[in-house]
Every structure is written in structure tokens, then in C-alpha cells.
Write a protein that holds these residues in place. Structure first.
Motif, PDB file in Angstrom:
ATOM      1  N   GLY A  82      41.411  16.326  11.732  1.00 26.75           N
ATOM      2  CA  GLY A  82      40.124  15.774  12.232  1.00 26.75           C
ATOM      3  C   GLY A  82      40.267  17.551  13.352  1.00 26.75           C
ATOM      4  N   GLY A  83      41.591  18.263  12.777  1.00 29.66           N
ATOM      5  CA  GLY A  83      41.686  19.385  13.269  1.00 29.66           C
ATOM      6  C   GLY A  83      41.999  19.693  14.892  1.00 29.66           C
ATOM      7  N   TRP A  84      42.378  18.672  15.173  1.00 27.97           N
ATOM      8  CA  TRP A  84      43.168  18.614  17.043  1.00 27.97           C
ATOM      9  C   TRP A  84      44.514  18.484  15.940  1.00 27.97           C
ATOM     10  N   ASP A  85      45.279  19.509  17.676  1.00 27.49           N
ATOM     11  CA  ASP A  85      46.759  19.598  17.349  1.00 27.49           C
ATOM     12  C   ASP A  85      47.630  19.159  18.687  1.00 27.49           C
ATOM     13  N   PRO A  86      48.145  17.943  18.281  1.00 31.53           N
ATOM     14  CA  PRO A  86      48.755  16.486  19.175  1.00 31.53           C
ATOM     15  C   PRO A  86      49.767  17.076  20.384  1.00 31.53           C
ATOM     16  N   GLY A  87      50.340  18.398  19.233  1.00 34.16           N
ATOM     17  CA  GLY A  87      50.951  18.922  20.225  1.00 34.16           C
ATOM     18  C   GLY A  87      51.267  19.795  21.191  1.00 34.16           C
ATOM     19  N   TYR A  88      49.781  19.911  21.449  1.00 35.67           N
ATOM     20  CA  TYR A  88      49.225  21.517  22.404  1.00 35.67           C
ATOM     21  C   TYR A  88      49.772  21.839  23.189  1.00 35.67           C
ATOM     22  N   GLY A  89      49.849  20.426  24.632  1.00 39.46           N
ATOM     23  CA  GLY A  89      50.304  21.067  25.735  1.00 39.46           C
ATOM     24  C   GLY A  89      51.686  21.382  25.407  1.00 39.46           C
ATOM     25  N   ALA A  90      52.475  21.439  24.298  1.00 41.95           N
ATOM     26  CA  ALA A  90      53.559  21.807  24.768  1.00 41.95           C
ATOM     27  C   ALA A  90      53.667  23.641  24.101  1.00 41.95           C
ATOM     28  N   ARG A  91      52.121  24.044  23.790  1.00 44.06           N
ATOM     29  CA  ARG A  91      51.792  25.506  23.536  1.00 44.06           C
ATOM     30  C   ARG A  91      51.100  26.050  24.637  1.00 44.06           C
ATOM     31  N   LEU A  92      50.169  25.483  25.148  1.00 41.60           N
ATOM     32  CA  LEU A  92      49.802  26.104  26.333  1.00 41.60           C
ATOM     33  C   LEU A  92      50.481  27.108  26.856  1.00 41.60           C
ATOM     34  N   TYR A  93      51.296  27.111  27.664  1.00 39.98           N
ATOM     35  CA  TYR A  93      52.050  28.015  28.407  1.00 39.98           C
ATOM     36  C   TYR A  93      52.222  29.211  27.824  1.00 39.98           C
ATOM     37  N   GLY A  94      52.327  29.309  26.582  1.00 41.82           N
ATOM     38  CA  GLY A  94      52.568  30.436  25.418  1.00 41.82           C
ATOM     39  C   GLY A  94      51.382  30.990  24.796  1.00 41.82           C
ATOM     40  N   ASP A  95      50.356  30.226  24.798  1.00 40.26           N
ATOM     41  CA  ASP A  95      49.216  30.725  24.610  1.00 40.26           C
ATOM     42  C   ASP A  95      48.495  31.344  25.574  1.00 40.26           C
ATOM     43  N   LEU A  96      49.108  30.957  26.836  1.00 41.15           N
ATOM     44  CA  LEU A  96      48.013  31.708  28.668  1.00 41.15           C
ATOM     45  C   LEU A  96      48.820  33.027  28.801  1.00 41.15           C
ATOM     46  N   CYS A  97      50.510  33.214  27.889  1.00 41.05           N
ATOM     47  CA  CYS A  97      50.905  34.573  28.496  1.00 41.05           C
ATOM     48  C   CYS A  97      50.797  35.176  27.285  1.00 41.05           C
ATOM     49  N   ALA A  98      50.448  34.931  25.773  1.00 41.27           N
ATOM     50  CA  ALA A  98      49.978  35.667  25.099  1.00 41.27           C
ATOM     51  C   ALA A  98      48.760  36.095  25.690  1.00 41.27           C
ATOM     52  N   ALA A  99      48.052  35.668  25.927  1.00 40.04           N
ATOM     53  CA  ALA A  99      46.806  35.941  25.684  1.00 40.04           C
ATOM     54  C   ALA A  99      46.863  36.884  27.248  1.00 40.04           C
TER      55      ALA A  99
END
Ligand SMILES: C[S@@+](CC[C@H](N)C(=O)[O-])C[C@H]1O[C@@H](n2cnc3c(N)ncnc32)[C@H](O)[C@@H]1O
Length: 248
Positions: free
Chosen positions: A156-173
Motif C-alpha cells: 500500500g506504499g507505507w514504510d513500516p520502518g520509517y521511524g528509524a529513518r526519520l532523523y536521517g531524513d530531517l538531517c538530509a533535508a
């Protein structure tokens, strides 16, 4: 049943959100945006904090549960984050809880949230990491159902492990002052998070059956979740914040 699930979801996450808003220092006069506001518990918290001189814009695909919150300081709008335009460079705080994991492409969605914050404004996000979930004693029914739930979620397009990636995405942004707590705890069966997951299994029943789960296995997994003799480790919650660079 969906209303009960949303209520449990709010009850479980509201203490995390309250702590997050305290740490950011949301206060009188702030202009806040709550995206994917759902049942509106965080919209209510924000409205209380910003007082009569502040404002909260609460948006969701489905505003059915939010309309009752509309007031002189709360505006409710139907809005699809993936296709509708948010006011640019506007808000002191942009909040989205349990939203990004469902959206694809996630980085595009994150960029849209960042673009709505004023330079120096805050982003406050909470995302679960479902990869830490465990139920004991282990059973074949649970293992099969859990695996089918992840299959259905990812299809369905979810990322069930997204919580582990959020910090990295905020830094990369390129956000400033990025901070993330990764919060987990264990519970007995029948507790709030166990009941919440049991209702989520019910909500996802059809999709899981399509991926090969049997109805009786879903029933068995739900019974195990609701049995006080079981032990349950719910998704870990990533509670993250960061500021849009620029003047503060
Ligand atoms: C799991 S609920 C979380 C609700 C609320 N943020 C909370 O934590 O209590 C996800 C919410 O996001 C909304 N949503 C999903 N996709 C969306 C989109 N593209 N744009 C806006 N809202 C969306 C859903 O309608 C739902 O209310």
C-alpha cells in the motif's frame, strides 16, 4: 471500531506529543499547522497553547472528526498534502504525527511540510518503527499474520520502518537543531498498545487475507494480543524535531 482505534492511537501518543511541544516551547501567539490532523487531539493541544493571539490550521484528507474543533483560533481545511498547496513560509510550527510513513514519495511530502514553515520555524514529527514489534510467547499464527501485515502495508506504499529513518531524513533535508528520541517500552497483552494493534489487524484484515493470512490466524493473533498473559513490544516511536534554516 475505527473511531475507537483513533481514540486509542491518540491516548497512546498524546503524552509523547505533549512532551514534544513542551520541548519546542510552543506558546501564546504561535501560528501552527497540523497536517493529517485525524481526530484532532494535537490540534486541541496546540489551540490551548497558542491562546487567543495564535492560530492553528488543521488539515486532513478527511475532516469529519475535525469540523467540531473549528473556532476563532482553529481553522479546518480538507487538504491532500501530496497534491494541494500549503501556504508557503508561514508557520512557527508545522506538526505531522503518524503521517509520513503512509505517503510516497516521503521526501517530497517532507519538503512540502518544510516549505510551509517560516525560516526559523519548527517541524515536529512522530513516526513509528514497526520493525521492533514483538509478541511473546511466539506462535505460528502471530508470525504469519505479522508478516502478512508488513506485506500488505508495503504494497500500500507505507514504510513500516520509517521511524528509524526519520532523523536521517530531517538531517538530509538541511534542517537545523535536529533532535530525535527513539522511544520504546514493553507491555502486557490487553494493554493500550496491544489493543491498538489488535484493532489495526482487524482494520487490515481484508488486505492481509489477500496476502495469504487465514481468518482464523488473524483471530488467534488478536486473542494473543489481548491476553494479559502475553507480552508485547509495540512499534518504537521516533519523536523528532528540527528548524527550517533562516532567521529565528
Ligand atoms: C494515522 S492517522 C493520524 C492522525 C493524527 N495525526 C494523530 O496522530 O492522531 C493519519 C491521518 O493522516 C491523514 N492523511 C493520510 N494521507 C493524507 C494526505 N495525503 N494529506 C493529508 N492527510 C492525510 C488521514 O486521513 C489520517 O487522518
Amino acid at each position: 471500531m475505527e473511531r475507537t482505534r483513533l481514540r486509542l492511537l491518540e491516548e497512546y501518543h498524546d503524552p509523547l506529543s505533549a512532551g514534544q511541544l513542551d520541548e519546542i516551547g510552543v506558546s501564546e501567539g504561535w501560528r501552527c499547522l497540523d497536517v493529517g490532523a485525524g481526530g484532532g487531539s494535537v490540534t486541541r493541544m496546540l489551540a490551548e497553547r497558542v491562546g487567543s493571539t495564535g492560530s492553528v490550521l488543521a488539515v486532513d484528507l478527511d475532516t469529519g472528526l475535525l469540523e467540531a474543533l473549528a473556532s476563532d483560533r482553529v481553522e479546518v481545511r480538507r487538504h491532500d498534502l501530496m497534491s494541494d498547496q500549503l501556504p508557503p513560509d508561514e508557520f512557527d510550527l508545522v506538526h505531522a504525527r503518524l503521517l509520513l510513513m503512509f505517503l510516497s514519495p516521503r521526501l517530497g511530502a517532507l519538503d512540502r511540510l518544510i516549505g510551509a514553515a517560516r525560516p526559523g520555524g519548527w517541524l515536529a514529527l512522530i513516526a513509528p518503527d514497526f520493525t521492533t514489534v514483538a509478541l511473546s510467547p511466539a506462535s505460528l499464527a502471530w508470525q504469519r499474520v505479522w508478516s502478512r501485515l508488513l506485506d500488505a502495508a508495503m504494497a500500500g506504499g507505507w514504510d513500516p520502518g520509517y521511524g528509524a529513518r526519520l532523523y536521517g531524513d530531517l538531517c538530509a533535508a538541511g534542517l537545523a537543531d535536529v533532535h530525535a528520541d527513539y522511544i520504546g517500552r514493553c507491555y502486557p497483552g490487553g494493554s493500550l498498545p496491544s489493543r491498538l494493534l489488535s484493532l489495526t489487524l482487524e482494520r487490515m484484515r481484508e488486505q492481509m487475507v489477500r496476502f495469504g493470512a487465514a481468518g482464523y490466524e488473524i483471530d488467534e493473533a488478536r486473542q494473543q494480543l489481548e491476553n494479559p498473559a502475553s507480552t508485547f513490544t509495540p512499534p518504537t516511536s521516533c519523536v523528532a524535531r528540527g528548524r527550517r534554516p533562516g532567521r529565528s
